[in-house]
Design a protein around this motif. Structure first.
Motif, mmCIF file in Angstrom:
data_model
loop_
_atom_site.group_PDB
_atom_site.id
_atom_site.type_symbol
_atom_site.label_atom_id
_atom_site.label_comp_id
_atom_site.label_asym_id
_atom_site.label_seq_id
_atom_site.Cartn_x
_atom_site.Cartn_y
_atom_site.Cartn_z
ATOM 1 N N LEU A 33 1.061 -0.977 0.187
ATOM 2 C CA LEU A 33 0.030 -0.302 -0.067
ATOM 3 C C LEU A 33 0.816 1.230 0.060
ATOM 4 O O LEU A 33 0.584 2.200 -0.787
ATOM 5 C CB LEU A 33 -0.849 -0.030 1.116
ATOM 6 N N ALA A 34 1.872 1.085 0.901
ATOM 7 C CA ALA A 34 2.548 2.364 1.105
ATOM 8 C C ALA A 34 3.613 2.783 -0.205
ATOM 9 O O ALA A 34 3.596 3.899 -0.705
ATOM 10 C CB ALA A 34 3.622 2.284 2.256
ATOM 11 N N CYS A 35 4.028 1.797 -0.998
ATOM 12 C CA CYS A 35 4.938 2.014 -2.103
ATOM 13 C C CYS A 35 3.972 2.465 -3.297
ATOM 14 O O CYS A 35 4.177 3.400 -4.069
ATOM 15 C CB CYS A 35 5.486 0.538 -2.525
ATOM 16 N N ILE A 36 2.567 1.716 -3.500
ATOM 17 C CA ILE A 36 1.753 2.347 -4.571
ATOM 18 C C ILE A 36 1.168 3.676 -4.311
ATOM 19 O O ILE A 36 1.098 4.531 -5.190
ATOM 20 C CB ILE A 36 0.489 1.267 -4.761
ATOM 21 N N ALA A 37 0.988 3.955 -2.918
ATOM 22 C CA ALA A 37 0.516 5.194 -2.608
ATOM 23 C C ALA A 37 1.374 6.337 -2.525
ATOM 24 O O ALA A 37 1.195 7.520 -3.193
ATOM 25 C CB ALA A 37 -0.219 5.187 -1.094
ATOM 26 N N LEU A 38 2.774 6.167 -2.343
ATOM 27 C CA LEU A 38 3.805 7.179 -2.354
ATOM 28 C C LEU A 38 3.905 7.587 -3.900
ATOM 29 O O LEU A 38 3.971 8.751 -4.131
ATOM 30 C CB LEU A 38 5.109 6.668 -1.768
ATOM 31 N N GLY A 39 4.299 6.649 -4.730
ATOM 32 C CA GLY A 39 4.523 6.853 -6.186
ATOM 33 C C GLY A 39 3.335 7.211 -6.798
ATOM 34 O O GLY A 39 3.543 8.385 -7.713
ATOM 35 N N THR A 40 1.980 6.997 -6.631
ATOM 36 C CA THR A 40 1.069 7.644 -7.203
ATOM 37 C C THR A 40 0.743 9.171 -6.706
ATOM 38 O O THR A 40 0.440 9.931 -7.589
ATOM 39 C CB THR A 40 -0.277 6.962 -6.958
ATOM 40 N N VAL A 323 -5.546 -6.554 -7.041
ATOM 41 C CA VAL A 323 -6.226 -5.500 -7.552
ATOM 42 C C VAL A 323 -6.977 -4.723 -6.617
ATOM 43 O O VAL A 323 -6.836 -3.492 -6.483
ATOM 44 C CB VAL A 323 -7.285 -5.747 -8.700
ATOM 45 N N LEU A 324 -7.543 -5.019 -5.603
ATOM 46 C CA LEU A 324 -8.321 -4.300 -4.778
ATOM 47 C C LEU A 324 -7.403 -3.644 -3.815
ATOM 48 O O LEU A 324 -7.614 -2.589 -3.492
ATOM 49 C CB LEU A 324 -9.371 -5.392 -3.919
ATOM 50 N N ILE A 325 -6.624 -4.228 -3.370
ATOM 51 C CA ILE A 325 -5.584 -3.654 -2.489
ATOM 52 C C ILE A 325 -4.670 -2.406 -3.005
ATOM 53 O O ILE A 325 -4.521 -1.292 -2.664
ATOM 54 C CB ILE A 325 -4.504 -4.463 -1.814
ATOM 55 N N GLY A 329 -4.540 1.546 -2.384
ATOM 56 C CA GLY A 329 -3.316 2.381 -2.197
ATOM 57 C C GLY A 329 -3.455 3.619 -3.318
ATOM 58 O O GLY A 329 -2.897 4.468 -2.902
ATOM 59 N N ILE A 330 -3.818 3.414 -4.634
ATOM 60 C CA ILE A 330 -4.108 4.321 -5.488
ATOM 61 C C ILE A 330 -4.824 5.503 -4.945
ATOM 62 O O ILE A 330 -4.825 6.500 -5.041
ATOM 63 C CB ILE A 330 -4.620 3.772 -6.980
ATOM 64 N N ALA A 331 -6.147 4.934 -4.315
ATOM 65 C CA ALA A 331 -7.006 5.912 -3.800
ATOM 66 C C ALA A 331 -6.179 6.890 -2.542
ATOM 67 O O ALA A 331 -6.402 7.991 -2.685
ATOM 68 C CB ALA A 331 -8.082 5.353 -3.065
ATOM 69 N N LEU A 365 -4.659 13.175 -12.048
ATOM 70 C CA LEU A 365 -5.221 11.983 -11.083
ATOM 71 C C LEU A 365 -5.425 10.857 -11.767
ATOM 72 O O LEU A 365 -4.793 9.803 -11.618
ATOM 73 C CB LEU A 365 -6.356 12.630 -10.419
ATOM 74 N N ALA A 366 -6.165 10.844 -12.956
ATOM 75 C CA ALA A 366 -6.147 9.681 -13.972
ATOM 76 C C ALA A 366 -4.955 8.932 -14.569
ATOM 77 O O ALA A 366 -4.769 7.795 -14.444
ATOM 78 C CB ALA A 366 -7.041 9.968 -15.078
ATOM 79 N N LEU A 367 -3.865 9.902 -14.681
ATOM 80 C CA LEU A 367 -2.671 9.445 -15.331
ATOM 81 C C LEU A 367 -1.921 8.936 -13.995
ATOM 82 O O LEU A 367 -1.357 7.838 -14.299
ATOM 83 C CB LEU A 367 -1.926 10.792 -15.757
ATOM 84 N N ALA A 368 -1.915 9.467 -12.871
ATOM 85 C CA ALA A 368 -1.330 8.788 -11.617
ATOM 86 C C ALA A 368 -1.879 7.496 -11.271
ATOM 87 O O ALA A 368 -1.247 6.418 -11.234
ATOM 88 C CB ALA A 368 -1.611 9.760 -10.600
ATOM 89 N N ALA A 369 -3.104 7.393 -11.569
ATOM 90 C CA ALA A 369 -3.898 6.084 -11.147
ATOM 91 C C ALA A 369 -3.663 5.053 -12.259
ATOM 92 O O ALA A 369 -3.406 3.797 -11.834
ATOM 93 C CB ALA A 369 -5.414 6.397 -11.207
ATOM 94 N N ALA A 370 -3.446 5.341 -13.469
ATOM 95 C CA ALA A 370 -3.085 4.440 -14.533
ATOM 96 C C ALA A 370 -1.554 3.915 -14.329
ATOM 97 O O ALA A 370 -1.443 2.806 -14.427
ATOM 98 C CB ALA A 370 -3.118 5.010 -16.077
ATOM 99 N N PHE A 371 -0.845 4.770 -14.057
ATOM 100 C CA PHE A 371 0.739 4.513 -13.686
ATOM 101 C C PHE A 371 0.545 3.407 -12.377
ATOM 102 O O PHE A 371 1.363 2.428 -12.398
ATOM 103 C CB PHE A 371 1.534 5.703 -13.182
ATOM 104 N N GLY A 372 -0.098 3.944 -11.366
ATOM 105 C CA GLY A 372 -0.441 2.908 -10.320
ATOM 106 C C GLY A 372 -0.559 1.440 -10.383
ATOM 107 O O GLY A 372 -0.267 0.574 -10.097
ATOM 108 N N ILE A 373 -1.758 1.299 -11.213
ATOM 109 C CA ILE A 373 -2.558 0.257 -11.335
ATOM 110 C C ILE A 373 -1.468 -0.611 -12.232
ATOM 111 O O ILE A 373 -1.621 -1.843 -12.192
ATOM 112 C CB ILE A 373 -4.072 0.281 -11.956
#
Length: 852
Positions: A33-40, A323-325, A329-331, A365-373
């Motif tokens: 969660l932390a890794c995805i949240a930080l980069g996003t 995917v759910l987790i 993290g992306i949220a 925000l959409a671009l960051a979400a796309a990178f994250g997922i």
């Protein structure tokens, strides 16, 4: 049962089982969660700030330009025909800008100012805010022999004066009537090296500062009736067609600050790539976290298999969980990214245009979400493929995934597909796609090299001679044994530390150049707008005050390149690195002989008495970027006339010396009889600060219309700006480093099960806790040193390339950076390593031994 019917049955089942298993919480996925949240958050925040500023520039275009259209002429005013054309378009406001010296009436002190003369119509849009507040025309009105003037607070501070005091400006006397709080078109006027001083056009005329060859920008800003994008474009095309040789630059309110917009876009792309680095580093943490989590589910997976569950059902269960987790993290990252502009605008307020109300930027925000997922899936697929292969016997015996084997080919193909999508998205959204390609290539190469470094460390540990210390012997064994943490630790820290070293070395070299060797090599002063009849007296004043100095003087005009080989430059595809040469006016000169700070790269120099067709010498580097060759023609508009010259040669120019350098040097006959001023430098490395101050005072008092620029003051301003940029860059690098810390913690957590087994067995055989702590400390220390060596080597090469090849500045390795890197690497590996394994040392032996 058909494939479609089968999927219709097991997909809902997989979803129900995934949700049921997640009821136990997210333990094991906190690093994920932390890794995805930080980069996003980094990508969302950077792009949101960029969108906020760019959007404000677009919506505030009329105020930023103080008009709908701006026609700018260099070193000349509009002709009667041109002025009539402007008046026919709408209401016109006229202003003039130049650099000059403002001095105290007693001649005791002076300061360089960015002088701006305006008329009664200024500003057509926006508001000029002053203290005290009053009508601009009243504040600038003439009172007897004095003219009103508005000054930036910094100018009052530098000269030690207050509102109501007098200044001398050329041959005119002005009284400061108010200070400038906000100037609507300051950004569109460009970056200034000095504080603003605003006067009326009448005061500028009385000052005598505008003379033959003076570097003055005359602007005609127009307010249109019902402007729109099409109307602005049509007028621009019509003006260029009606006055093809005018030599003006035209700017519309829908593109009020193109240089600022481009710079913001470039800088945001750089920070986005750094944020993507953090996300990719975090991807390693995702892989470790998924692997560690799935290893804890060995029994569950084996039970599913014993009950007849197909492998695809098991894969679907854990893919749904991942995917759910990842979405969680992306949220979190998007929420943080949406907040970042609110914080950033507090620091940028008054410096850059910012929105007046809270706004979300869906595109960012959409671009960051796309990178994250995509990142989460790219790094989670391979561990998921390993989990699919867990045998049913794992239910009855403790064992992990078989890591020496690759998973089934669909998982390998899936990981490759997601990585390709990640690369494609990075390139597609990049402002400069070449830089994006280079960045992605560097990341891929770094991963390969880090794998090789881990392999090399393992081989060296395996072949190390036997040592007497049990703890050190155990540490060396831990580095090369099967399932060792070596690859995870080296990969976790390597990329983040290498990025930190690269950015720190670039920053350090630039600061050293600006504050160290560059001021020693640069001239003490630049003197601008020297008239021919003032040259002899000017030389004498300089020689009297700085007798040991060297005076260099050259004629100077301003010109704008309009065509190459008869082709309009606006239709030419020019790379970004050479585009600056074509943007606006350039300083040009003429010379009989090759300038002393240049060397001939190709072609031949003209004879001293040359009198044929106009010839020009072009800077070799810029000429190469523009695709020019010897024999091509260059058309330059100078003083409203188009002059075409043939390229006779190319010169290597030492731009970094800050000496008098020009992109174009013409043969003397090209500008025969053309009015122009002179540019001069004074170079005296031994001059003291007091001597420089006396020289500046003497020149300003003797020749008030000559503009003097002290190079050290200009470098101080640039250094301050570099410091602000460096803060943003360090913050971005810190994000990547924090991601590395998280990944390292995740890698250690993933290896805790094996560490627990090792510790229990060793304690059963008589090892003490102290021995184990020493062994783990030695192991982490050796891995930290290996990672630091890689970071210093790779970061040093990357920084050298950027500084020496791209910036063309001297580059050197800084020892303090090496020490800092080694310390950070050791603190992180040893500190986090011991913190992660401390709990392992207290495990009871019996429960663990029963599972072996």
């Amino acid at each position: 049962m058909s494939g479609a019917s089968s999927r219709a049955v097991w997909l809902p089942l997989a979803f129900r089982l995934a949700l049921r298993e997640m009821r136990g919480g997210l333990r094991g996925f906190y690093i994920f969660l932390a890794c995805i949240a930080l980069g996003t958050a980094a990508i969302a925040g950077v792009n949101s700030v960029s969108s906020a500023i760019s959007g404000s520039i677009e919506t505030q275009g009329q105020s930023l330009l103080a008009g709908d259209l701006r026609f700018q002429l260099r070193n000349r005013v509009a002709t009667a025909e041109e002025r009539a054309y402007f008046d026919g378009l709408g209401e016109v406001a006229v202003s003039a800008g130049l650099r000059s010296m403002a001095r105290l009436p007693d001649g005791s002190d002076q300061a360089l100012v960015e002088l701006k003369a305006v008329d009664g119509a200024y500003p057509l849009y926006g508001t000029l805010e002053t203290t005290p507040a009053a009508r601009t025309a009243d504040l600038l009105a003439r009172d007897g022999e004095r003219f009103g003037a508005l000054a930036a607070p910094l100018l009052l501070e530098r000269l030690g004066i207050r509102v109501g005091d007098d200044l001398l400006l050329g041959n005119a006397r002005v009284r400061i009537t108010a200070t400038i709080d906000s100037e609507p078109d300051a950004l569109s006027d460009g970056f200034g090296l000095a504080p603003r001083l605003m006067v009326s056009g009448e005061a500028l005329a009385a000052s005598g500062l505008v003379q033959t060859g003076s570097l003055v920008e005359n602007q005609y800003k127009i307010r249109l009736d019902q402007p729109n994008a099409k109307k602005l474009s049509d007028i621009r095309k019509a003006a260029e067609k009606a006055f093809p040789s005018a030599g003006w630059s035209i700017r519309a309110s829908n593109n009020a600050t193109p240089s600022l917009t481009n710079n913001i876009t470039r800088f945001s792309q750089f920070l986005t790539l750094v944020g993507l680095t953090a996300l990719i580093v975090g991807g390693v943490g995702v892989a470790n976290a998924v692997r560690a989590y799935l290893e804890t589910k060995r029994g569950v997976i084996a039970t599913f298999k014993c009950l007849g569950a197909p492998a695809r059902l098991i894969s679907a269960i854990y893919l749904i969980q991942i995917v759910l987790i990842a979405v969680i993290g992306i949220a979190v990252g998007l929420v943080l990214g949406a907040i970042i502009p609110l914080v950033a605008t507090r620091f940028l307020e008054g410096v850059l245009p910012i929105p007046s109300q809270i706004t979300l930027y869906p595109g960012a925000l959409a671009l960051a979400a796309a990178f994250g997922i995509i990142t989460a899936l790219a790094f989670a697929v391979m561990p998921l493929g390993h989990a699919r292969e867990v045998p049913a016997t794992a239910l009855f015996r403790e064992q992990g995934f078989e890591r020496t084997r690759l998973p089934a080919w669909p998982y390998i193909a899936g990981a490759g597909l997601f990585l390709a999508a990640l690369a494609g998205l990075a390139v597609w959204t990049a402002y400069d796609r070449y830089i994006a390609f280079v960045f992605l290539g560097a990341i891929a190469f770094a991963f390969v090299v880090l794998r090789f470094v881990a392999y090399l460390v393992t081989v060296l540990a395996r072949r190390a001679p036997r040592v007497n210390s049990p703890a050190l012997r155990l540490a060396i064994g831990n580095i090369h044994r099967p399932g060792a943490l070596t690859p995870s630790v080296v990969l976790s820290l390597g990329l983040g530390l290498a990025l930190l070293v690269t950015l720190t070395l670039i920053d350090g070299n630039l600061r050293r150049e600006l504050t160290g060797s560059l001021p020693e090599r640069a001239p003490n002063f630049f003197f601008i707008d020297i008239q021919r009849n003032d040259l002899d007296g000017f030389r004498k004043v300089l020689s009297d005050n700085m007798p040991g100095g060297k005076i260099v003087e050259v004629p100077m005009l301003r010109g704008r390149i309009t065509a190459f080989n008869g082709e309009d430059v606006s239709r030419r595809n020019v790379p970004a690195s050479g585009r600056w040469v074509l943007q606006g006016d350039r300083g040009v000169t003429y010379a009989k002989n090759l300038p002393e700070n240049s060397t001939l790269a190709s072609g031949e120099w003209w004879p001293a008495d040359y009198s044929g067709e106009p010839l020009v010498s072009f800077s070799a580097e810029e000429g190469g970027e523009l695709g020019l060759k010897v024999g091509d023609t260059v058309t330059v508009n100078v003083l409203g006339r188009n002059i075409t010259a043939r390229i006779a040669n190319f010169r290597n120019v030492e731009w970094e010396s800050l000496s008098i350098n020009f992109v174009m040097v013409f043969s003397p006959n090209t500008f025969a009889g053309a009015p122009h001023a002179w540019l001069a430098t004074m170079i005296d490395p031994r001059a003291t600060a007091e001597q420089e101050a006396n020289t500046l005072r003497a020149i300003t008092n003797a020749y008030p219309t000559i503009t003097s620029v002290r190079v050290k003051d200009a470098l101080d301003i640039v250094n301050e700006l570099m410091g602000q940029l460096a803060t943003a860059i360090r913050a971005a690098a810190a994000v990547a480093l924090v991601a590395s810390v998280l990944v390292l913690a995740g890698a250690l957590a993933a290896g805790n099960r094996a560490r627990t087994h090792d510790a229990v067995v060793l304690k059963t055989l008589g090892a003490t806790r102290t021995t184990l702590i020493r062994a783990f400390s030695y192991e982490y220390m050796m891995l930290g040193l290996a990672t630091a060596v890689f970071a210093l080597f790779s970061g040093g090469i990357a920084a050298w390339f950027v500084v020496s090849r791209i910036m063309t500045l001297p580059s050197s390795f800084l020892p303090d950076v090496a020490v800092m890197t080694v310390v950070i690497a050791l603190v992180m590996t040893v500190g986090i390593g011991l913190a992660g394994t401390w709990r392992v040392l207290g495990q009871k032996a019996a429960p663990v031994l029963r599972e072996l």
